[in-house]
Design a protein around this motif. Sequence first.
Motif, PDB file in Angstrom:
ATOM      1  N   ASP A  47      17.091  31.507  63.321  1.00 24.84           N
ATOM      2  CA  ASP A  47      17.410  30.277  62.604  1.00 24.84           C
ATOM      3  C   ASP A  47      18.771  29.740  63.053  1.00 24.84           C
ATOM      4  OD1 ASP A  47      17.183  28.187  60.834  1.00 24.84           O
ATOM      5  OD2 ASP A  47      18.024  29.325  59.160  1.00 24.84           O
ATOM      6  N   VAL A  48      18.809  29.171  64.249  1.00 25.65           N
ATOM      7  CA  VAL A  48      20.019  28.547  64.785  1.00 25.65           C
ATOM      8  C   VAL A  48      19.652  27.168  65.321  1.00 25.65           C
ATOM      9  CG1 VAL A  48      21.220  30.677  65.382  1.00 25.65           C
ATOM     10  CG2 VAL A  48      19.680  29.659  67.024  1.00 25.65           C
ATOM     11  N   ASP A  49      20.634  26.285  65.354  1.00 30.58           N
ATOM     12  CA  ASP A  49      20.374  24.965  65.909  1.00 30.58           C
ATOM     13  C   ASP A  49      21.085  24.822  67.258  1.00 30.58           C
ATOM     14  OD1 ASP A  49      22.970  24.710  65.108  1.00 30.58           O
ATOM     15  OD2 ASP A  49      22.624  23.079  63.694  1.00 30.58           O
ATOM     16  N   THR A  50      20.868  23.705  67.914  1.00 30.53           N
ATOM     17  CA  THR A  50      21.373  23.487  69.264  1.00 30.53           C
ATOM     18  C   THR A  50      22.897  23.545  69.323  1.00 30.53           C
ATOM     19  OG1 THR A  50      19.457  22.098  69.695  1.00 30.53           O
ATOM     20  CG2 THR A  50      21.289  21.918  71.236  1.00 30.53           C
ATOM     21  N   ILE A  51      23.560  22.986  68.332  1.00 32.66           N
ATOM     22  CA  ILE A  51      25.029  22.974  68.314  1.00 32.66           C
ATOM     23  C   ILE A  51      25.571  24.408  68.248  1.00 32.66           C
ATOM     24  CG2 ILE A  51      27.070  22.207  67.036  1.00 32.66           C
ATOM     25  CD1 ILE A  51      25.535  19.977  68.465  1.00 32.66           C
ATOM     26  N   GLN A  52      24.971  25.255  67.412  1.00 34.36           N
ATOM     27  CA  GLN A  52      25.406  26.653  67.325  1.00 34.36           C
ATOM     28  C   GLN A  52      25.217  27.375  68.649  1.00 34.36           C
ATOM     29  OE1 GLN A  52      22.958  27.889  64.015  1.00 34.36           O
ATOM     30  NE2 GLN A  52      24.755  28.089  62.699  1.00 34.36           N
ATOM     31  N   VAL A  53      24.077  27.143  69.297  1.00 36.52           N
ATOM     32  CA  VAL A  53      23.816  27.799  70.584  1.00 36.52           C
ATOM     33  C   VAL A  53      24.829  27.346  71.628  1.00 36.52           C
ATOM     34  CG1 VAL A  53      22.142  28.033  72.458  1.00 36.52           C
ATOM     35  CG2 VAL A  53      21.380  28.176  70.101  1.00 36.52           C
ATOM     36  N   LEU A  54      25.101  26.051  71.695  1.00 40.24           N
ATOM     37  CA  LEU A  54      26.084  25.547  72.660  1.00 40.24           C
ATOM     38  C   LEU A  54      27.482  26.087  72.381  1.00 40.24           C
ATOM     39  CD1 LEU A  54      24.924  21.830  73.014  1.00 40.24           C
ATOM     40  CD2 LEU A  54      24.619  23.701  74.646  1.00 40.24           C
ATOM     41  N   ASN A  55      27.872  26.158  71.110  1.00 41.29           N
ATOM     42  CA  ASN A  55      29.186  26.724  70.772  1.00 41.29           C
ATOM     43  C   ASN A  55      29.272  28.200  71.139  1.00 41.29           C
ATOM     44  OD1 ASN A  55      30.278  24.341  69.810  1.00 41.29           O
ATOM     45  ND2 ASN A  55      29.614  24.718  67.710  1.00 41.29           N
ATOM     46  N   ARG A  56      28.191  28.933  70.982  1.00 44.05           N
ATOM     47  CA  ARG A  56      28.193  30.357  71.343  1.00 44.05           C
ATOM     48  C   ARG A  56      28.247  30.546  72.854  1.00 44.05           C
ATOM     49  NH1 ARG A  56      24.314  33.086  66.772  1.00 44.05           N
ATOM     50  NH2 ARG A  56      25.498  32.230  65.044  1.00 44.05           N
ATOM     51  N   ILE A  57      27.573  29.672  73.591  1.00 36.50           N
ATOM     52  CA  ILE A  57      27.643  29.751  75.057  1.00 36.50           C
ATOM     53  C   ILE A  57      29.069  29.474  75.517  1.00 36.50           C
ATOM     54  CG2 ILE A  57      26.915  28.631  77.200  1.00 36.50           C
ATOM     55  CD1 ILE A  57      24.149  28.279  75.888  1.00 36.50           C
ATOM     56  N   LYS A  58      29.672  28.409  74.960  1.00 33.87           N
ATOM     57  CA  LYS A  58      31.070  28.106  75.306  1.00 33.87           C
ATOM     58  C   LYS A  58      31.995  29.252  74.910  1.00 33.87           C
ATOM     59  CE  LYS A  58      30.526  23.407  74.046  1.00 33.87           C
ATOM     60  NZ  LYS A  58      31.019  22.323  73.207  1.00 33.87           N
ATOM     61  N   TRP A  80      18.199  34.701  69.293  1.00 35.46           N
ATOM     62  CA  TRP A  80      17.765  33.631  70.194  1.00 35.46           C
ATOM     63  C   TRP A  80      18.367  33.802  71.580  1.00 35.46           C
ATOM     64  CZ3 TRP A  80      13.861  30.564  69.834  1.00 35.46           C
ATOM     65  CH2 TRP A  80      13.780  29.423  70.607  1.00 35.46           C
ATOM     66  N   GLY A  81      19.679  34.004  71.665  1.00 34.78           N
ATOM     67  CA  GLY A  81      20.347  34.173  72.959  1.00 34.78           C
ATOM     68  C   GLY A  81      19.857  35.397  73.717  1.00 34.78           C
ATOM     69  N   PRO A  82      19.868  36.591  73.088  1.00 30.48           N
ATOM     70  CA  PRO A  82      19.378  37.775  73.803  1.00 30.48           C
ATOM     71  C   PRO A  82      17.928  37.653  74.249  1.00 30.48           C
ATOM     72  CG  PRO A  82      20.623  38.449  71.885  1.00 30.48           C
ATOM     73  CD  PRO A  82      20.486  36.953  71.808  1.00 30.48           C
ATOM     74  N   PHE A  83      17.092  36.990  73.464  1.00 26.82           N
ATOM     75  CA  PHE A  83      15.687  36.801  73.844  1.00 26.82           C
ATOM     76  C   PHE A  83      15.590  35.991  75.125  1.00 26.82           C
ATOM     77  CE2 PHE A  83      11.991  33.976  73.792  1.00 26.82           C
ATOM     78  CZ  PHE A  83      10.976  34.904  73.842  1.00 26.82           C
ATOM     79  N   TRP A  84      16.291  34.851  75.205  1.00 33.97           N
ATOM     80  CA  TRP A  84      16.181  33.995  76.379  1.00 33.97           C
ATOM     81  C   TRP A  84      16.916  34.558  77.577  1.00 33.97           C
ATOM     82  CZ3 TRP A  84      12.354  31.171  77.214  1.00 33.97           C
ATOM     83  CH2 TRP A  84      11.686  30.544  76.176  1.00 33.97           C
ATOM     84  N   ILE A  85      17.976  35.322  77.367  1.00 37.66           N
ATOM     85  CA  ILE A  85      18.654  35.972  78.489  1.00 37.66           C
ATOM     86  C   ILE A  85      17.718  36.979  79.142  1.00 37.66           C
ATOM     87  CG2 ILE A  85      20.495  37.592  79.098  1.00 37.66           C
ATOM     88  CD1 ILE A  85      22.237  36.110  77.020  1.00 37.66           C
ATOM     89  N   SER A  86      17.072  37.819  78.335  1.00 36.86           N
ATOM     90  CA  SER A  86      16.164  38.823  78.904  1.00 36.86           C
ATOM     91  C   SER A  86      14.934  38.164  79.528  1.00 36.86           C
ATOM     92  CB  SER A  86      15.756  39.842  77.844  1.00 36.86           C
ATOM     93  OG  SER A  86      15.120  39.208  76.768  1.00 36.86           O
ATOM     94  N   THR A  87      14.401  37.102  78.909  1.00 33.18           N
ATOM     95  CA  THR A  87      13.254  36.403  79.485  1.00 33.18           C
ATOM     96  C   THR A  87      13.607  35.785  80.830  1.00 33.18           C
ATOM     97  OG1 THR A  87      12.434  35.927  77.267  1.00 33.18           O
ATOM     98  CG2 THR A  87      11.552  34.592  79.063  1.00 33.18           C
ATOM     99  N   THR A  88      14.787  35.173  80.916  1.00 28.66           N
ATOM    100  CA  THR A  88      15.232  34.567  82.172  1.00 28.66           C
ATOM    101  C   THR A  88      15.419  35.625  83.254  1.00 28.66           C
ATOM    102  OG1 THR A  88      16.349  32.830  80.930  1.00 28.66           O
ATOM    103  CG2 THR A  88      17.030  33.138  83.214  1.00 28.66           C
ATOM    104  N   LEU A  89      15.989  36.782  82.897  1.00 30.84           N
ATOM    105  CA  LEU A  89      16.167  37.854  83.885  1.00 30.84           C
ATOM    106  C   LEU A  89      14.829  38.396  84.372  1.00 30.84           C
ATOM    107  CD1 LEU A  89      19.202  39.794  82.389  1.00 30.84           C
ATOM    108  CD2 LEU A  89      19.156  38.354  84.429  1.00 30.84           C
ATOM    109  N   ILE A  90      13.855  38.512  83.494  1.00 30.51           N
ATOM    110  CA  ILE A  90      12.531  38.995  83.902  1.00 30.51           C
ATOM    111  C   ILE A  90      11.898  38.041  84.907  1.00 30.51           C
ATOM    112  CG2 ILE A  90      10.161  39.346  83.075  1.00 30.51           C
ATOM    113  CD1 ILE A  90      11.464  40.522  80.494  1.00 30.51           C
ATOM    114  N   PHE A  91      11.940  36.738  84.609  1.00 23.60           N
ATOM    115  CA  PHE A  91      11.376  35.761  85.543  1.00 23.60           C
ATOM    116  C   PHE A  91      12.155  35.722  86.860  1.00 23.60           C
ATOM    117  CE2 PHE A  91       9.202  33.988  81.830  1.00 23.60           C
ATOM    118  CZ  PHE A  91       7.932  33.828  82.373  1.00 23.60           C
ATOM    119  N   ALA A  92      13.479  35.828  86.798  1.00 21.76           N
ATOM    120  CA  ALA A  92      14.282  35.808  88.019  1.00 21.76           C
ATOM    121  C   ALA A  92      13.963  37.022  88.899  1.00 21.76           C
ATOM    122  CB  ALA A  92      15.764  35.779  87.680  1.00 21.76           C
ATOM    123  N   MET A  93      13.784  38.197  88.287  1.00 19.59           N
ATOM    124  CA  MET A  93      13.437  39.386  89.072  1.00 19.59           C
ATOM    125  C   MET A  93      12.048  39.257  89.682  1.00 19.59           C
ATOM    126  SD  MET A  93      15.142  42.642  87.069  1.00 19.59           S
ATOM    127  CE  MET A  93      13.931  42.629  85.797  1.00 19.59           C
TER     128      MET A  93
END
Length: 113
Positions: A47-58, A80-93
């Motif tokens: 339960d996070v919104d786009t602004i929270q995700v962008l602030n956490r990335i920054k 949300w962040g750990p899910f997409w980080i691991s998904t991106t790494l799986i596809f990149a590998m």
Amino acid sequence: GDGGGMGGAIGSGMLKPQTFDSVHDPESQQSGIGGFWTLRYYQPLFDVDTIQVLNRIKGSLLPRPRGAFFDLISSNPDLWGPFWISTTLIFAMAITGNLASYYAYKGPEGGWT
């Protein structure tokens, strides 16, 4: 000094006990076996919104004092962040593995499969 009791160590302010309890509402959990196997159990962690995700990335990329990033996320931890980080790494590998196989192939003129 810092009031955290851990001397300003990295993550000293991370996930205070009341934070975990407020994220996991005991009334929404099923009684018995399998409560954490349901999607409802994990819903507050996404339960996070786009602004929270962008602030956490920054916040994760900018150099700041120790523990500042953990103070930023401790009020509302998420998966949300750990899910997409691991998904991106799986596809990149998978992509780099296929590219390496393609470039290393030295077979007959039939082509790469």
